[in-house]
Design a protein around this motif. Structure first.
Motif, PDB file in Angstrom:
ATOM      1  N   PHE A 173      -8.334   4.759  13.933  1.00 34.58           N
ATOM      2  CA  PHE A 173      -8.855   6.260  14.287  1.00 34.58           C
ATOM      3  C   PHE A 173      -8.888   6.988  15.249  1.00 34.58           C
ATOM      4  O   PHE A 173      -8.189   8.020  15.504  1.00 34.58           O
ATOM      5  N   LYS A 174      -8.800   5.997  16.293  1.00 36.17           N
ATOM      6  CA  LYS A 174      -8.465   6.780  17.721  1.00 36.17           C
ATOM      7  C   LYS A 174      -6.943   6.968  17.876  1.00 36.17           C
ATOM      8  O   LYS A 174      -6.637   7.927  18.521  1.00 36.17           O
ATOM      9  N   GLN A 175      -6.217   6.072  17.366  1.00 36.30           N
ATOM     10  CA  GLN A 175      -4.831   6.352  17.411  1.00 36.30           C
ATOM     11  C   GLN A 175      -4.079   7.502  16.439  1.00 36.30           C
ATOM     12  O   GLN A 175      -3.170   8.246  16.847  1.00 36.30           O
ATOM     13  N   HIS A 176      -4.753   7.348  15.295  1.00 38.41           N
ATOM     14  CA  HIS A 176      -4.298   8.325  14.171  1.00 38.41           C
ATOM     15  C   HIS A 176      -5.074   9.509  13.557  1.00 38.41           C
ATOM     16  O   HIS A 176      -4.679  10.383  12.765  1.00 38.41           O
ATOM     17  N   SER A 177      -6.275   9.314  13.933  1.00 41.96           N
ATOM     18  CA  SER A 177      -7.223  10.236  13.469  1.00 41.96           C
ATOM     19  C   SER A 177      -7.391  10.348  11.833  1.00 41.96           C
ATOM     20  O   SER A 177      -7.572  11.236  11.217  1.00 41.96           O
ATOM     21  N   LYS A 178      -7.310   9.113  11.280  1.00 38.17           N
ATOM     22  CA  LYS A 178      -7.247   9.089   9.847  1.00 38.17           C
ATOM     23  C   LYS A 178      -7.471   7.746   9.574  1.00 38.17           C
ATOM     24  O   LYS A 178      -7.759   6.673  10.204  1.00 38.17           O
ATOM     25  N   PHE A 179      -7.693   7.300   8.200  1.00 34.63           N
ATOM     26  CA  PHE A 179      -8.422   6.183   7.601  1.00 34.63           C
ATOM     27  C   PHE A 179      -7.207   5.683   6.601  1.00 34.63           C
ATOM     28  O   PHE A 179      -6.749   6.509   5.786  1.00 34.63           O
ATOM     29  N   VAL A 180      -6.972   4.438   6.815  1.00 34.65           N
ATOM     30  CA  VAL A 180      -5.893   3.954   5.716  1.00 34.65           C
ATOM     31  C   VAL A 180      -6.216   2.715   4.963  1.00 34.65           C
ATOM     32  O   VAL A 180      -7.306   1.991   5.373  1.00 34.65           O
ATOM     33  N   ALA A 181      -5.471   2.208   3.849  1.00 37.17           N
ATOM     34  CA  ALA A 181      -5.746   1.132   3.112  1.00 37.17           C
ATOM     35  C   ALA A 181      -5.877  -0.215   4.012  1.00 37.17           C
ATOM     36  O   ALA A 181      -4.794  -0.223   4.880  1.00 37.17           O
ATOM     37  N   THR A 182      -6.880  -1.149   3.870  1.00 35.39           N
ATOM     38  CA  THR A 182      -7.011  -2.190   4.798  1.00 35.39           C
ATOM     39  C   THR A 182      -7.302  -3.283   3.858  1.00 35.39           C
ATOM     40  O   THR A 182      -8.267  -3.259   2.953  1.00 35.39           O
ATOM     41  N   CYS A 242     -12.360  -1.062   4.840  1.00 35.72           N
ATOM     42  CA  CYS A 242     -12.410   0.524   5.357  1.00 35.72           C
ATOM     43  C   CYS A 242     -13.755   0.925   4.242  1.00 35.72           C
ATOM     44  O   CYS A 242     -13.038   1.113   3.094  1.00 35.72           O
ATOM     45  N   THR A 243     -14.692   1.320   4.748  1.00 40.28           N
ATOM     46  CA  THR A 243     -15.837   1.709   3.732  1.00 40.28           C
ATOM     47  C   THR A 243     -16.216   3.100   4.358  1.00 40.28           C
ATOM     48  O   THR A 243     -15.892   3.460   5.369  1.00 40.28           O
ATOM     49  N   ASN A 276      -2.838  -0.056  -2.331  1.00 37.55           N
ATOM     50  CA  ASN A 276      -1.817  -1.080  -2.350  1.00 37.55           C
ATOM     51  C   ASN A 276      -0.820  -0.876  -1.334  1.00 37.55           C
ATOM     52  O   ASN A 276      -0.118  -2.078  -0.953  1.00 37.55           O
ATOM     53  N   GLN A 277      -0.635   0.015  -0.367  1.00 40.90           N
ATOM     54  CA  GLN A 277       0.170   0.078   0.941  1.00 40.90           C
ATOM     55  C   GLN A 277      -0.530  -0.269   2.003  1.00 40.90           C
ATOM     56  O   GLN A 277      -1.193   0.711   2.799  1.00 40.90           O
ATOM     57  N   ASN A 278      -0.901  -1.488   2.209  1.00 40.05           N
ATOM     58  CA  ASN A 278      -1.747  -1.806   3.179  1.00 40.05           C
ATOM     59  C   ASN A 278      -1.375  -1.835   4.566  1.00 40.05           C
ATOM     60  O   ASN A 278      -0.775  -2.819   5.144  1.00 40.05           O
ATOM     61  N   ILE A 279      -1.993  -0.609   5.187  1.00 43.79           N
ATOM     62  CA  ILE A 279      -1.174  -0.476   6.546  1.00 43.79           C
ATOM     63  C   ILE A 279      -1.751  -1.450   7.708  1.00 43.79           C
ATOM     64  O   ILE A 279      -1.361  -1.824   8.498  1.00 43.79           O
ATOM     65  N   LEU A 280      -3.349  -1.721   7.428  1.00 46.84           N
ATOM     66  CA  LEU A 280      -3.816  -2.742   8.050  1.00 46.84           C
ATOM     67  C   LEU A 280      -4.232  -4.035   7.283  1.00 46.84           C
ATOM     68  O   LEU A 280      -4.826  -3.909   6.359  1.00 46.84           O
ATOM     69  N   SER A 281      -3.336  -4.764   7.415  1.00 45.29           N
ATOM     70  CA  SER A 281      -3.392  -6.388   6.684  1.00 45.29           C
ATOM     71  C   SER A 281      -3.885  -7.260   7.667  1.00 45.29           C
ATOM     72  O   SER A 281      -3.333  -7.464   8.705  1.00 45.29           O
ATOM     73  N   THR A 282      -4.949  -8.031   7.482  1.00 44.22           N
ATOM     74  CA  THR A 282      -5.645  -8.595   8.355  1.00 44.22           C
ATOM     75  C   THR A 282      -5.980 -10.111   7.670  1.00 44.22           C
ATOM     76  O   THR A 282      -6.257 -10.119   6.649  1.00 44.22           O
ATOM     77  N   PRO A 335       3.695  -7.629   9.308  1.00 49.34           N
ATOM     78  CA  PRO A 335       3.438  -6.719   8.570  1.00 49.34           C
ATOM     79  C   PRO A 335       3.700  -6.736   7.107  1.00 49.34           C
ATOM     80  O   PRO A 335       4.854  -7.174   7.022  1.00 49.34           O
ATOM     81  N   VAL A 336       2.825  -6.309   6.212  1.00 46.80           N
ATOM     82  CA  VAL A 336       3.138  -6.503   4.839  1.00 46.80           C
ATOM     83  C   VAL A 336       3.908  -4.882   4.388  1.00 46.80           C
ATOM     84  O   VAL A 336       4.314  -5.227   3.366  1.00 46.80           O
ATOM     85  N   VAL A 337       3.773  -4.167   5.223  1.00 44.69           N
ATOM     86  CA  VAL A 337       4.694  -2.776   4.789  1.00 44.69           C
ATOM     87  C   VAL A 337       5.374  -2.333   6.208  1.00 44.69           C
ATOM     88  O   VAL A 337       4.899  -2.600   6.974  1.00 44.69           O
ATOM     89  N   LYS A 338       6.431  -1.587   6.050  1.00 44.83           N
ATOM     90  CA  LYS A 338       6.990  -1.285   7.300  1.00 44.83           C
ATOM     91  C   LYS A 338       6.426  -0.541   8.266  1.00 44.83           C
ATOM     92  O   LYS A 338       6.427  -0.454   9.517  1.00 44.83           O
ATOM     93  N   ASP A 339       5.306   0.331   7.806  1.00 45.62           N
ATOM     94  CA  ASP A 339       4.603   1.070   8.581  1.00 45.62           C
ATOM     95  C   ASP A 339       3.217   0.526   8.972  1.00 45.62           C
ATOM     96  O   ASP A 339       2.403   1.337   9.023  1.00 45.62           O
ATOM     97  N   GLY A 340       3.033  -0.491   8.940  1.00 47.70           N
ATOM     98  CA  GLY A 340       1.877  -1.122   8.852  1.00 47.70           C
ATOM     99  C   GLY A 340       1.738  -2.221  10.135  1.00 47.70           C
ATOM    100  O   GLY A 340       2.540  -2.177  10.846  1.00 47.70           O
ATOM    101  N   TYR A 341       0.732  -2.913  10.208  1.00 49.78           N
ATOM    102  CA  TYR A 341       0.083  -3.704  11.167  1.00 49.78           C
ATOM    103  C   TYR A 341      -0.149  -4.889  10.522  1.00 49.78           C
ATOM    104  O   TYR A 341      -1.021  -5.105   9.514  1.00 49.78           O
ATOM    105  N   GLY A 342       0.211  -6.177  10.945  1.00 51.14           N
ATOM    106  CA  GLY A 342      -0.326  -7.445  10.586  1.00 51.14           C
ATOM    107  C   GLY A 342      -1.091  -8.059  11.735  1.00 51.14           C
ATOM    108  O   GLY A 342      -0.654  -8.021  13.041  1.00 51.14           O
ATOM    109  N   ILE A 343      -2.382  -8.147  11.483  1.00 51.34           N
ATOM    110  CA  ILE A 343      -3.334  -8.502  12.316  1.00 51.34           C
ATOM    111  C   ILE A 343      -4.202 -10.024  12.101  1.00 51.34           C
ATOM    112  O   ILE A 343      -4.935 -10.114  11.064  1.00 51.34           O
TER     113      ILE A 343
END
Length: 661
Positions: free
Chosen positions: A477-486, A506-507, A584-590, A605-613
């Protein structure tokens, strides 16, 4: 008696460690890592079956997960689609899924389609699927010598394998309160209970036996590429390892003709022979082909067998596991270079298709890279922990151990000769170029934050995992000011043939916290923020429990969709909704694994525009390894935001008190 024997065994191991006393290398004491009181598969017959959730509950949970991700207009559209689905096609698909499940009581409703999903995907295994566990170094520098550590790890691996195959391993049990259940009394009572009810007897101790059906996939197994869909090959009669060094492939026998583990000095001598091979780095390292698109690799592999390599490929496939001997050295305080190398590296000294690869670098840095289709982290982590524990507490090889191989046969250590032609060499070159292009595009960053740890969370009466996940939400949220599939992986191994379920961190509560703490005008007090944080933790705990009990929504919807596909039923509107694709486009995969053996873990990362954490929560710090593609995400900026997020959370914890419960 059992408790006394265990104490004697533990004391003996401590003496061995302190005095370097030679451990027995004959009989069962050498051949087996464990000799369980409770039969290894004692609980398997009474494990409950993975439940199929009620359709209305899945629809309800799905909408709750969508709520923080969608604007109101999009949410109402999704809600309409869900209501239509639950009133029309949903009940029919639910009935068909239940009917199929009732005809396959030996397994779970998710097992077959989940295997199928993995084996049909055509993307390369490194980065996309194979994860990495990085092992802590041996606390004694001399035992981190590559040859010594390799031999000790292999001996312990073989002892684990033989115990597994003889069903002498302790059953895998999650103890909610180990002081009350991880005891002699528990083992005595549950071992005497009939197998068909033993799991429910364990429940009375608040102990939860876990499914062990995946363990058989650890040894002697390989994923073989075939066009359209791969297959898993297994061989329980092999006696050798596949060893890879400088891109060359070797077969090293580690069991004798009776299937017994060779003596420590013998194994030391055999691995020394491999390390002493003076051949230069292979010009066309065949292992790089396992980094390719699966269809491309399948075609080259078929061609390899056609030009006279069928026997060599069979030797690779049947090996007990893959041992990679690397020439690099790493700093344990800076884990990224090691994680990067062990997760994918340049691909030349790997065989990513094997069920797992034990990787040991020149300085003894060790990791395990494993193929994911056959199983999940539960079996691999158990193996990982057992070999680490034994090799640091009671190893069989010491710095003064002398190599000695009584075998006169040259075949106990032999190079696996591969016939190459121009097509194969061109395939190797293309694979190297493809792999380098992909790995060069991958960024990897690491954060070790010591302002919060397990003890801090315990004192503050808040879930450590919820704190980590809240940190990821706040950082994004600090980086992009939004919430995404996690996505947070949660094991369902408490059920027969359970795999994993998705927990959705993400709740509405995490969204409220992030927006409130970042509010510039009329800032909230620490007390207000703590109240929201406690709400986040409570909801996180509820969702985790639901997922672990097979009551998530992701696998159920996956099963319903698969049911429609195999019955030639047009996909219902819920699956055509853009919001279904988005969640199902899990931007944050943890994913997290916690173990004293684990230095760090990582995956792509599981998607090109995601993070693998990959993250872990230690006694002294929080650790996160973050992967991303450079052209899509700024991983370094995310790490900086994550540090800032943890600092904000630490400030709230420091300046507030937990709510009285």
């Amino acid at each position: 008696m059992q408790s006394k024997m265990l104490r004697i065994q533990r004391n003996y191991l401590v003496v061995c460690y302190r005095t370097k006393t030679t451990r027995p290398t004959s009989g069962d004491e050498y051949q087996y890592l464990q000799r369980t009181r409770i039969p290894m598969l004692h609980f398997q017959a009474s494990l409950p079956r993975l439940p199929i959730p009620k359709l209305e509950k899945t629809c309800e949970r799905y909408l709750v997960a969508q709520k923080p991700l969608l604007i109101e207009e999009a949410f109402q559209k999704t809600k309409d689609n869900v209501n239509r689905f639950s009133a029309t096609m949903g009940p029919k698909l639910q009935q068909l899924l239940k009917e199929k499940d009732s005809k396959n009581k030996h397994t779970s409703y998710i097992s077959e389609p989940w295997f199928d999903m993995y084996l049909r995907d055509r993307v390369p295994l490194p980065i996309n699927y194979n994860p990495l566990l990085l092992m802590n170094p041996d606390p004694r520098p001399a035992y981190n010598d590559q040859l010594i550590r390799t031999t000790n790890l292999v001996i312990s691996s073989l002892r684990f394998m033989k115990s597994l195959r003889a069903q002498l391993l302790e059953p895998e049990v999650f103890h909610l309160n180990p002081a009350k259940s991880d005891t002699h009394t528990f083992r005595t009572i549950t071992s005497l209970a009939p197998s068909i009810i033993s799991t429910y007897v364990a429940y009375a101790f608040k102990a939860f036996p876990l499914d062990m059906s995946q363990y058989g996939g650890l040894f002697g197994a390989t994923r073989i590429p075939e066009t359209g869909k791969d297959r898993i090959y297994r061989n329980e009669k092999s006696r050798h390892l596949l060893v890879v060094r400088n891109g060359h492939l070797y077969s090293v026998e580690v069991l004798d003709e009776e299937g017994n583990i060779e003596q420590p000095g013998t194994l030391l001598a055999r691995f020394k022979r491999v390390l002493a091979d003076s051949r230069p780095i292979a010009e066309s390292p065949l292992g790089i082909l396992t980094t390719e698109n699966r269809d491309s690799w399948a075609k080259i592999r078929y061609h390899l067998s056609e030009i006279g390599n069928e026997k060599a490929l069979r030797e690779i496939d049947s090996a007990l596991f893959c041992l990679c001997l690397d020439s690099d050295a790493f700093d344990p305080e800076q884990p990224i270079p090691a994680i990067r190398n062990f997760l994918f590296g340049d691909g030349t000294n790997r065989w990513f298709d094997k069920s797992f690869s034990l990787i040991v670098s020149k300085d003894g840095t060790t990791g395990i890279n494993f193929e994911h289709s056959w199983g999940d982290g539960v079996a691999v982590l158990r193996y990982f922990q057992e070999i680490y524990k034994e090799t640091i507490n009671a190893p069989f090889v010491h710095p003064d151990t002398q190599p000695s191989d009584p075998s006169i046969s040259e075949n106990v250590v032999k190079a696996i000769e591969i016939v190459l032609d121009d097509r194969t060499r061109n395939g190797v070159l293309a694979a190297q170029n493809h792999h380098n292009t992909i790995t060069d595009s991958l960024d990897m960053n690491y954060l070790k934050y010591d302002g919060i740890n397990k003890n801090v969370c315990k004192k503050q009466k808040i879930s450590p995992d919820s704190v980590m996940q809240l940190g990821f939400q706040l950082a994004f949220f600090k980086q992009h000011s939004k919430f995404v599939a996690t996505y947070e992986s949660c094991s369902t191994a408490a059920f027969r043939h359970g795999r994993t379920e998705t927990m959705r961190p993400c709740t509405v509560a995490t969204k409220e916290f992030c927006e409130t703490i970042e509010r510039k005008q009329n800032p909230a007090s620490p007390t207000e923020l703590r109240a929201i944080m406690d709400k986040c933790s409570s909801l996180h705990g509820q969702l985790t429990k639901e997922a672990a009990m097979g009551q998530g929504f992701d696998r159920h919807l996956f099963g319903l969709r698969h049911t429609a596909e195999i019955n030639d039923i047009p996909l219902p509107c819920i699956f055509d909704d853009p919001s279904y694709a988005a969640i199902n486009q899990n931007i944050l995969s943890t994913s997290t694994l916690s173990s004293p053996a684990l230095l760090a873990g990582g995956f792509g990362p599981v998607v090109k525009d995601g993070y693998g954490i990959g993250y872990n929560i230690q006694e002294g710090f929080l650790g996160s390894v973050v992967t991303s593609y450079k052209s899509h995400r700024d991983g370094k900026e995310f790490i900086n935001c994550l540090k800032s997020a943890f600092e904000d959370i630490a400030s709230v914890l420091k300046n507030s008190k937990p709510l009285v419960k």
